[in-house]
Design a protein around this motif. Structure first.
Motif, short mmCIF file in Angstrom:
data_model
loop_
_atom_site.label_atom_id
_atom_site.label_comp_id
_atom_site.label_asym_id
_atom_site.label_seq_id
_atom_site.Cartn_x
_atom_site.Cartn_y
_atom_site.Cartn_z
N LEU A 194 0.85 -1.18 0.00
CA LEU A 194 0.00 0.00 0.00
C LEU A 194 0.89 1.23 0.00
CD1 LEU A 194 -3.10 0.69 0.21
CD2 LEU A 194 -2.61 1.29 2.58
N LEU A 195 0.61 2.18 -0.89
CA LEU A 195 1.47 3.33 -1.11
C LEU A 195 0.81 4.61 -0.63
CD1 LEU A 195 4.10 4.45 -2.41
CD2 LEU A 195 2.80 4.67 -4.55
N CYS A 196 1.59 5.44 0.07
CA CYS A 196 1.17 6.80 0.45
C CYS A 196 2.17 7.78 -0.15
CB CYS A 196 1.12 6.97 1.97
SG CYS A 196 -0.07 5.92 2.80
N VAL A 197 1.67 8.87 -0.71
CA VAL A 197 2.54 9.87 -1.33
C VAL A 197 2.06 11.25 -0.90
CG1 VAL A 197 3.47 10.78 -3.49
CG2 VAL A 197 2.88 8.36 -3.33
N TYR A 198 3.01 12.11 -0.50
CA TYR A 198 2.73 13.51 -0.17
C TYR A 198 3.73 14.38 -0.91
CZ TYR A 198 0.12 11.22 3.53
OH TYR A 198 -0.75 10.40 4.22
N ALA A 199 3.29 15.56 -1.35
CA ALA A 199 4.13 16.42 -2.18
C ALA A 199 4.07 17.86 -1.68
CB ALA A 199 3.67 16.35 -3.63
N GLN A 200 5.13 18.60 -1.99
CA GLN A 200 5.19 20.03 -1.69
C GLN A 200 6.15 20.68 -2.69
OE1 GLN A 200 6.45 19.87 2.43
NE2 GLN A 200 8.60 20.01 1.87
N ASP A 201 6.21 22.01 -2.67
CA ASP A 201 6.99 22.73 -3.68
C ASP A 201 8.39 23.08 -3.22
OD1 ASP A 201 6.32 24.54 -1.77
OD2 ASP A 201 5.38 25.99 -3.11
N HIS A 202 8.85 22.52 -2.13
CA HIS A 202 10.24 22.73 -1.67
C HIS A 202 10.74 21.45 -1.03
CE1 HIS A 202 7.60 23.76 1.72
NE2 HIS A 202 8.56 23.29 2.49
N LYS A 203 12.03 21.39 -0.83
CA LYS A 203 12.64 20.18 -0.32
C LYS A 203 12.21 19.93 1.12
CE LYS A 203 17.10 17.81 -0.27
NZ LYS A 203 18.56 17.95 -0.53
N TYR A 204 12.03 18.67 1.46
CA TYR A 204 11.60 18.30 2.81
C TYR A 204 12.74 18.50 3.80
CZ TYR A 204 7.14 16.17 1.51
OH TYR A 204 5.86 15.97 1.10
N ASP A 205 12.40 19.09 4.96
CA ASP A 205 13.33 19.08 6.07
C ASP A 205 12.90 18.02 7.08
OD1 ASP A 205 11.17 20.15 7.45
OD2 ASP A 205 11.95 22.19 7.46
N ALA A 206 13.61 17.91 8.18
CA ALA A 206 13.34 16.83 9.13
C ALA A 206 11.94 16.94 9.73
CB ALA A 206 14.39 16.84 10.24
N THR A 207 11.53 18.16 10.08
CA THR A 207 10.21 18.34 10.69
C THR A 207 9.10 17.99 9.71
OG1 THR A 207 11.08 20.08 12.13
CG2 THR A 207 8.68 20.00 11.82
N PHE A 220 7.70 4.77 -10.25
CA PHE A 220 6.32 4.60 -10.70
C PHE A 220 5.54 5.90 -10.59
CE2 PHE A 220 1.89 3.49 -9.58
CZ PHE A 220 1.53 2.88 -10.77
N VAL A 221 5.76 6.65 -9.51
CA VAL A 221 5.08 7.94 -9.35
C VAL A 221 5.52 8.91 -10.44
CG1 VAL A 221 4.81 9.94 -7.83
CG2 VAL A 221 4.77 7.65 -6.87
N LYS A 222 6.81 8.93 -10.73
CA LYS A 222 7.31 9.84 -11.77
C LYS A 222 6.73 9.49 -13.14
CE LYS A 222 11.77 10.93 -9.60
NZ LYS A 222 13.24 10.85 -9.75
N LYS A 223 6.71 8.20 -13.48
CA LYS A 223 6.28 7.80 -14.82
C LYS A 223 4.77 7.76 -14.96
CE LYS A 223 10.40 4.93 -15.50
NZ LYS A 223 10.91 3.55 -15.68
N ASN A 224 4.06 7.28 -13.95
CA ASN A 224 2.63 7.06 -14.09
C ASN A 224 1.82 8.29 -13.75
OD1 ASN A 224 -0.18 5.94 -13.29
ND2 ASN A 224 0.83 4.19 -14.25
N PHE A 225 2.32 9.12 -12.81
CA PHE A 225 1.55 10.29 -12.41
C PHE A 225 2.03 11.55 -13.13
CE2 PHE A 225 0.89 14.02 -9.68
CZ PHE A 225 -0.49 13.98 -9.57
N PHE A 226 3.31 11.83 -13.07
CA PHE A 226 3.81 13.11 -13.57
C PHE A 226 3.98 13.13 -15.10
CE2 PHE A 226 5.12 13.44 -9.13
CZ PHE A 226 4.76 14.76 -8.85
N GLY A 233 -6.72 11.23 -5.76
CA GLY A 233 -7.51 10.33 -6.59
C GLY A 233 -6.66 9.30 -7.32
N TRP A 234 -5.51 9.74 -7.85
CA TRP A 234 -4.60 8.82 -8.54
C TRP A 234 -4.11 7.74 -7.57
CZ3 TRP A 234 0.54 7.81 -7.43
CH2 TRP A 234 1.23 7.05 -8.38
#
Length: 526
Positions: A175-188, A262-268, A285-286
């Motif tokens: 089971l896959l969970c994906v979260y996105a944002q417009d800047h690089k993730y920090d530790a918090t 898979f996220v890069k090829k199938n979603f983006f 939804g995807w």
């Protein structure tokens, strides 16, 4: 031209008694395209099939002569075919034979060389196998609810814009969970995303499988992993174990690497993404659709496996300071005392938060306090003693907070050998009123405007005779300016008391005592 198998098939049909016309009908009866009549006749009339039917058609290899063959074989054996192209080999041959003046031109072009290299590989004249190929072992699936794999991905939108996302994969159900944002993730932010996945799944796994990303790991030496402070706090809070993969070894966590790809090829790849809002609208939804598909590795539906098996194996949720939902914070209204009460215990906040509203969240053994905008204020360890007051050192009241400024002004104007000794004495003698005492001394000296040597002598005498109050300092100053000494009884008494005192001789006390005794005896006789 027919291959050797087809030629042999015509010979076999001939031996079984088929005529040329019957062979043609035989192919048609099987639904196969028959060879032409001249071709059937050619191989029908042969006594045996030649060992190498293409021998007469094969061309001479232009590079299959010395010294080209030896040079090409040496280049191919010294390098991996994956690390260069044929045009590079051709360039080396030009450099070696033409630029040195040995030949005017090579015997063939790049395509000729490419065909010759294929010929060498097919004929086994060069070994195309890699010397250090990795040997893989089957990785057995862990028990349900045991592991969650985590990795990051990035998709560039333009030179100055990119989408950063984090993938979280349950190993057992996929089971896959994906979260996105417009800047690089920090530790918090990474810890917040991990906790969001816990909330979505309704439980916690036992172990996180991570790469040596700077978000999670600050350093690693011979297998000794030092986690970042934020991530270490999160693992302690949620009671999570870690499996840290080797550095620069993406093949050791293949499932999550495949998920990122898979996220890069199938979603983006098929979507026109202009900003992060486009991702936020389409990603949930995807993700829901893809978790309902049949996984190519397990041949099961991840959502069904999670619902029926793995969800029951997850550990219960724990509250977290990394919970971003406003509903997870408890508001508390402060009054005159800047303390937050939780289960009959009070926990301090800075004094400027009195008469305001703060919010708190309780996690494993700690209470975290925030302001109304969810800006962090402080953290306390939960007290086991009911009714206790728990105050941090930085929250204690400092009644004499401005005395340091007064002291520095005095130092800049009246600094001397005994100055710090005198200041320390004033602090010890007047712990609650340091600012008032030093302010009075500063005001007195500014009004008198004495010589610096006189002030130095006064402070020396005060330190010698333990005179650290303003009234005593003033008396010592007056005596020293007048040239009088404090060694006598009068001087000491005067220094001890600023107000005048009425002294009596012992005869007066003896007479009063005798009169009191006489009155008492008369009352007893009567």
């Amino acid at each position: 031209m027919l291959d050797k198998t087809q030629m042999q098939e015509i010979q076999d049909l001939k031996l079984r008694g088929y005529t040329k016309a019957e062979i043609l009908e035989y192919y048609k009866g099987q639904g196969r395209k028959p060879p032409s009549r001249p071709t059937i006749s050619k191989y029908y009339d042969m006594d045996v099939v030649p060992d190498n039917p293409r021998e007469k058609l094969s061309k001479e290899k232009a590079f299959d002569i010395s010294p080209f063959k030896e040079t090409i074989v040496a280049i191919l054996e010294d390098n991996s075919r994956n690390e260069f192209c044929i045009s590079s080999v051709y360039d080396v041959l030009e450099e070696k034979f033409i630029e040195n003046g040995d030949l005017e031109s090579l015997p063939g072009n790049e395509q000729t060389l490419r065909n010759y290299v294929h010929y060498l590989e097919e004929s086994g004249q060069i070994d195309t196998s890699e010397e250090h190929r990795r040997v893989y072992d089957h990785v057995f699936d862990t028990p349900p609810g045991e592991q969650m794999l985590i990795d990051f991905g990035e998709v560039r939108l333009s030179k100055n814009a990119a989408i950063h996302f984090i993938c979280l994969l349950l190993r057992y159900s996929r089971l896959l969970c994906v979260y996105a944002q417009d800047h690089k993730y920090d530790a918090t932010e990474a810890c917040q995303a991990i906790y969001r996945s816990f909330c979505r799944l309704g439980g916690r796994p036992s172990q996180l499988v991570i790469d040596q990303d700077a978000v999670f790991v600050s350093s690693e030496t011979y297998g000794e992993v030092i986690r970042t402070r934020v991530f270490d706090d999160f693992c302690t809070e949620q009671n999570l174990k870690l499996w840290v993969c080797n550095k620069h070894d993406p093949e050791s966590k293949g499932p999550i690497e495949n998920s990122v790809g898979f996220v890069k090829k199938n979603f983006f790849s098929a979507r026109k993404i202009t900003c992060i809002d486009d991702v936020w609208r389409s990603l949930p939804g995807w993700l829901n659709r893809k978790n309902k598909r049949i996984h190519r590795t397990t041949l099961h539906i991840p959502n069904a496996v999670f619902r029926d098996i793995e969800k029951k194996a997850l550990r219960p949720m724990l509250p977290s300071v990394y919970e971003t939902s406003p509903n997870s914070f408890t508001p508390y209204e402060l009054h005159g005392t800047p303390y937050v009460m939780y289960k009959s215990c009070r926990y301090s906040v800075p004094r400027e938060y009195a008469y305001s509203t703060v919010k708190y969240k309780v996690t494993t053994g700690k209470i975290h306090i925030y302001d109304e905008n969810l800006t962090f204020i402080c953290t306390h360890l939960l007290s086991e003693r009911k009714g206790s007051f728990n105050q941090l050192d930085e929250h204690k009241k400092n009644d004499a907070g401005d005395w340091i400024d007064i002291m520095e002004r005095l130092r800049s104007q009246w600094n001397c050998y005994d100055f710090q000794h005198f200041i320390n004495g004033v602090k010890k003698e007047n712990p609650r009123h340091i600012a008032k005492q030093l302010g009075a001394i500063e005001q007195f000296l500014n009004a008198e405007n004495p010589d610096k040597a006189l002030v130095a002598e006064v402070m020396k005498i005060c330190c010698k005779n333990f005179r650290y109050q303003f009234s005593q300092f003033k008396v010592v100053y007056e005596y020293t300016r007048a040239g009088r000494s404090l060694t006598g009884t009068e001087g000491t008494e005067a220094a001890m008391k600023a107000d005048p005192v009425d002294y009596r001789k012992m005869d007066a006390y003896n007479k009063a005592f005798a009169d009191r005794v006489a009155i008492t005896r008369g009352e007893v006789t009567a």
